[in-house]
Design a protein around this motif. Structure first.
Motif, PDB file in Angstrom:
ATOM      1  N   HIS A  28       7.563 -20.504 -32.413  1.00  0.00           N
ATOM      2  CA  HIS A  28       7.597 -20.475 -33.873  1.00  0.00           C
ATOM      3  C   HIS A  28       8.942 -20.973 -34.378  1.00  0.00           C
ATOM      4  CE1 HIS A  28       3.820 -18.305 -33.925  1.00  0.00           C
ATOM      5  NE2 HIS A  28       4.312 -17.473 -33.006  1.00  0.00           N
ATOM      6  N   GLY A  29       8.988 -21.276 -35.647  1.00  0.00           N
ATOM      7  CA  GLY A  29      10.239 -21.713 -36.255  1.00  0.00           C
ATOM      8  C   GLY A  29      10.190 -23.166 -36.676  1.00  0.00           C
ATOM      9  N   VAL A  30      11.346 -23.648 -37.185  1.00  0.00           N
ATOM     10  CA  VAL A  30      11.425 -25.016 -37.691  1.00  0.00           C
ATOM     11  C   VAL A  30      11.135 -26.032 -36.593  1.00  0.00           C
ATOM     12  CG1 VAL A  30      12.953 -26.731 -38.745  1.00  0.00           C
ATOM     13  CG2 VAL A  30      13.120 -24.323 -39.424  1.00  0.00           C
ATOM     14  N   ASN A  31      11.676 -25.810 -35.420  1.00  0.00           N
ATOM     15  CA  ASN A  31      11.470 -26.730 -34.280  1.00  0.00           C
ATOM     16  C   ASN A  31      10.397 -26.213 -33.324  1.00  0.00           C
ATOM     17  OD1 ASN A  31      13.549 -28.517 -35.142  1.00  0.00           O
ATOM     18  ND2 ASN A  31      15.077 -27.086 -34.299  1.00  0.00           N
ATOM     19  N   GLY A  32       9.477 -25.424 -33.867  1.00  0.00           N
ATOM     20  CA  GLY A  32       8.435 -24.828 -33.034  1.00  0.00           C
ATOM     21  C   GLY A  32       7.339 -25.802 -32.655  1.00  0.00           C
ATOM     22  N   GLY A  33       6.432 -25.306 -31.852  1.00  0.00           N
ATOM     23  CA  GLY A  33       5.300 -26.119 -31.396  1.00  0.00           C
ATOM     24  C   GLY A  33       4.704 -25.516 -30.147  1.00  0.00           C
ATOM     25  N   TYR A  34       4.242 -26.395 -29.261  1.00  0.00           N
ATOM     26  CA  TYR A  34       3.598 -25.929 -28.038  1.00  0.00           C
ATOM     27  C   TYR A  34       4.299 -26.509 -26.805  1.00  0.00           C
ATOM     28  CZ  TYR A  34      -0.173 -24.561 -31.158  1.00  0.00           C
ATOM     29  OH  TYR A  34      -0.897 -23.982 -32.166  1.00  0.00           O
ATOM     30  N   GLY A  35       4.326 -25.703 -25.772  1.00  0.00           N
ATOM     31  CA  GLY A  35       4.887 -26.137 -24.500  1.00  0.00           C
ATOM     32  C   GLY A  35       4.218 -25.387 -23.366  1.00  0.00           C
ATOM     33  N   ILE A  36       4.439 -25.853 -22.152  1.00  0.00           N
ATOM     34  CA  ILE A  36       3.864 -25.185 -20.972  1.00  0.00           C
ATOM     35  C   ILE A  36       4.933 -24.306 -20.349  1.00  0.00           C
ATOM     36  CG2 ILE A  36       3.005 -25.587 -18.622  1.00  0.00           C
ATOM     37  CD1 ILE A  36       1.396 -27.873 -19.650  1.00  0.00           C
ATOM     38  N   MET A  37       4.536 -23.129 -19.918  1.00  0.00           N
ATOM     39  CA  MET A  37       5.460 -22.163 -19.325  1.00  0.00           C
ATOM     40  C   MET A  37       6.311 -22.826 -18.239  1.00  0.00           C
ATOM     41  SD  MET A  37       4.440 -18.513 -17.586  1.00  0.00           S
ATOM     42  CE  MET A  37       3.483 -18.055 -19.031  1.00  0.00           C
ATOM     43  N   GLU A  38       7.621 -22.592 -18.295  1.00  0.00           N
ATOM     44  CA  GLU A  38       8.552 -23.265 -17.383  1.00  0.00           C
ATOM     45  C   GLU A  38       8.227 -23.008 -15.913  1.00  0.00           C
ATOM     46  OE1 GLU A  38      10.913 -25.508 -17.906  1.00  0.00           O
ATOM     47  OE2 GLU A  38      10.194 -25.517 -19.971  1.00  0.00           O
ATOM     48  N   GLU A  39       7.749 -21.795 -15.600  1.00  0.00           N
ATOM     49  CA  GLU A  39       7.449 -21.452 -14.212  1.00  0.00           C
ATOM     50  C   GLU A  39       6.295 -22.299 -13.659  1.00  0.00           C
ATOM     51  OE1 GLU A  39       7.916 -19.384 -16.612  1.00  0.00           O
ATOM     52  OE2 GLU A  39       9.608 -18.116 -16.025  1.00  0.00           O
ATOM     53  N   TYR A  40       5.501 -22.876 -14.579  1.00  0.00           N
ATOM     54  CA  TYR A  40       4.344 -23.667 -14.163  1.00  0.00           C
ATOM     55  C   TYR A  40       4.741 -25.104 -13.851  1.00  0.00           C
ATOM     56  CZ  TYR A  40      -0.513 -25.288 -14.197  1.00  0.00           C
ATOM     57  OH  TYR A  40      -1.737 -25.807 -13.849  1.00  0.00           O
ATOM     58  N   LYS A  41       5.914 -25.532 -14.366  1.00  0.00           N
ATOM     59  CA  LYS A  41       6.364 -26.901 -14.177  1.00  0.00           C
ATOM     60  C   LYS A  41       7.174 -27.040 -12.894  1.00  0.00           C
ATOM     61  CE  LYS A  41       6.822 -28.042 -19.102  1.00  0.00           C
ATOM     62  NZ  LYS A  41       7.755 -28.569 -20.126  1.00  0.00           N
ATOM     63  N   MET A  42       7.211 -28.242 -12.374  1.00  0.00           N
ATOM     64  CA  MET A  42       8.068 -28.547 -11.242  1.00  0.00           C
ATOM     65  C   MET A  42       9.392 -29.077 -11.780  1.00  0.00           C
ATOM     66  SD  MET A  42       7.495 -31.167  -8.048  1.00  0.00           S
ATOM     67  CE  MET A  42       6.149 -30.205  -7.382  1.00  0.00           C
ATOM     68  N   ASP A  43      10.468 -28.506 -11.298  1.00  0.00           N
ATOM     69  CA  ASP A  43      11.795 -28.924 -11.753  1.00  0.00           C
ATOM     70  C   ASP A  43      12.078 -30.345 -11.283  1.00  0.00           C
ATOM     71  OD1 ASP A  43      14.404 -29.247 -12.454  1.00  0.00           O
ATOM     72  OD2 ASP A  43      15.116 -27.401 -11.509  1.00  0.00           O
ATOM     73  N   LYS A  44      12.316 -31.247 -12.232  1.00  0.00           N
ATOM     74  CA  LYS A  44      12.548 -32.648 -11.898  1.00  0.00           C
ATOM     75  C   LYS A  44      13.818 -32.839 -11.068  1.00  0.00           C
ATOM     76  CE  LYS A  44      10.123 -34.509 -15.907  1.00  0.00           C
ATOM     77  NZ  LYS A  44      10.193 -35.446 -17.042  1.00  0.00           N
ATOM     78  N   SER A  45      14.739 -31.917 -11.184  1.00  0.00           N
ATOM     79  CA  SER A  45      15.989 -32.067 -10.441  1.00  0.00           C
ATOM     80  C   SER A  45      15.805 -31.806  -8.953  1.00  0.00           C
ATOM     81  CB  SER A  45      17.057 -31.119 -10.993  1.00  0.00           C
ATOM     82  OG  SER A  45      16.673 -29.753 -10.760  1.00  0.00           O
ATOM     83  N   LEU A  46      14.680 -31.182  -8.580  1.00  0.00           N
ATOM     84  CA  LEU A  46      14.446 -30.874  -7.169  1.00  0.00           C
ATOM     85  C   LEU A  46      14.092 -32.114  -6.367  1.00  0.00           C
ATOM     86  CD1 LEU A  46      12.334 -27.595  -7.463  1.00  0.00           C
ATOM     87  CD2 LEU A  46      14.762 -27.795  -6.904  1.00  0.00           C
ATOM     88  N   LEU A  47      13.472 -33.092  -7.008  1.00  0.00           N
ATOM     89  CA  LEU A  47      13.016 -34.276  -6.311  1.00  0.00           C
ATOM     90  C   LEU A  47      13.551 -35.531  -6.993  1.00  0.00           C
ATOM     91  CD1 LEU A  47       9.262 -33.325  -5.773  1.00  0.00           C
ATOM     92  CD2 LEU A  47      11.050 -33.294  -4.056  1.00  0.00           C
ATOM     93  N   GLY A  48      14.093 -36.431  -6.203  1.00  0.00           N
ATOM     94  CA  GLY A  48      14.499 -37.713  -6.736  1.00  0.00           C
ATOM     95  C   GLY A  48      13.301 -38.643  -6.815  1.00  0.00           C
ATOM     96  N   SER A  49      13.482 -39.785  -7.478  1.00  0.00           N
ATOM     97  CA  SER A  49      12.375 -40.723  -7.635  1.00  0.00           C
ATOM     98  C   SER A  49      11.884 -41.226  -6.280  1.00  0.00           C
ATOM     99  CB  SER A  49      12.804 -41.903  -8.512  1.00  0.00           C
ATOM    100  OG  SER A  49      13.923 -42.560  -7.938  1.00  0.00           O
TER     101      SER A  49
END
Length: 307
Positions: free
Chosen positions: A53-74
């Protein structure tokens, strides 16, 4: 169209921190009310969408569900995707395809792959591969007829452990009930494969390590050195087969390959290899092996004496 929008929205949410309903509605050219319903459908599918909620609110996916991009290089991501694509083609693995889609969300940029891998997608025994893979996962006993290196056809009942790709072929590592020990079975020699409904208990075993070419050919029981000469027309194929051995290119364009510490008593594997090169291969030494090749060729000629 709705399904395509939902899938696209999931990847959009995976690749962004927060997206507003208005931004999603504008991108997909639908109303915000439609976006609200889509978000509910995505949540119902088990994907944890969080509302901010709030001015910059919206929708996102729970962080625990995402894979951290810093863990893997291209490079890491590209390599994993390349391997998974080959495996999913062979085994028709939907879970592997799902993993590929997830990994693609952490790729920093879209580009053509620098590498592709095909480890046998054309093999006629791929159906056996899939049957064996399922049997391993479910711990089902396998039954089949197997042709040994001696040409014997024996019925086997085995408890499969894992599949391994080496020497340009697939192998099954399993506990053989007939021999009462762990054995390797080459898939092209497996016939009449049946997955039984019998479960087996997990064994306490150590997987057999893969051997290098030198370990495969050097038994340690002898110290004979074998020198082979290949004509220029057979050179490329010889290099494909004899990997990691001593080699020398001669002035006449021929190739010489040296196999050290060979046991002449267990050299049967080399004879069909040499004969497959026709007159493009020659045994330089030892004399004993030259005589073995000569005797084999004379026996072959006898079979065609009446032609």
């Amino acid at each position: 169209m709705k399904l395509e929008r939902l899938v696209s929205m999931i990847y959009m949410l995976l690749n962004h921190e927060i997206l507003s309903a208005s931004a999603l509605a504008e991108k997909y050219n639908v109303s915000q009310r439609t976006i609200y319903r889509d978000i509910e459908a995505i949540c119902a599918a088990g994907i944890p969408v969080v509302s901010y909620h709030g001015v910059n609110g919206g929708y996102g996916i729970m962080e625990e569900y995402k894979m951290d991009k810093s863990l893997l290089g291209s490079h890491d991501v590209d390599s994993i995707i390349t391997l998974l694509r080959s495996m999913s083609t062979i085994f028709e693995d939907e879970k592997a395809e799902e993993t590929i889609h997830k990994l693609q969300t952490v790729q920093r940029e879209s580009r053509n792959p620098a590498m592709s891998l095909d480890i046998g997608s054309w093999r006629p025994y791929n159906e056996n591969l899939r049957m064996i893979k399922d049997a391993i996962a479910n711990q089902f006993v396998l039954q089949f007829e197997y042709v040994s290196t001696k040409g014997e056809r024996v019925n086997r009942s085995v408890e499969p452990v894992h599949l391994q790709y080496k020497y340009d072929s697939w192998y099954l590592y399993a506990y053989c009930r007939l021999r009462k020990e762990y054995r390797e079975f080459k898939l092209p020699r497996i016939m009449s494969l049946v997955v039984t409904g019998e479960h087996f208990l997990q064994h306490q075993h150590e997987p057999k390590p893969a051997k290098t070419f030198n370990e495969k050919t050097h038994s340690g029981k002898g110290d004979t050195s074998i020198t082979l000469r290949f004509s220029p027309s057979c050179m490329a194929r010889a290099l494909d087969f004899f990997v990691g051995v001593d080699k020398r290119f001669n002035e006449d364009g021929s190739l010489e390959i040296n196999l050290e510490n060979q046991d002449m008593g267990g050299i049967r594997w080399l004879m069909p290899v040499l004969l497959s090169f026709g007159d493009g291969a020659e045994v330089v030494e030892p004399l004993e092996l030259r005589k073995m090749v000569k005797d084999t060729l004379q026996n072959m000629i006898e079979k065609y004496r009446e032609v």
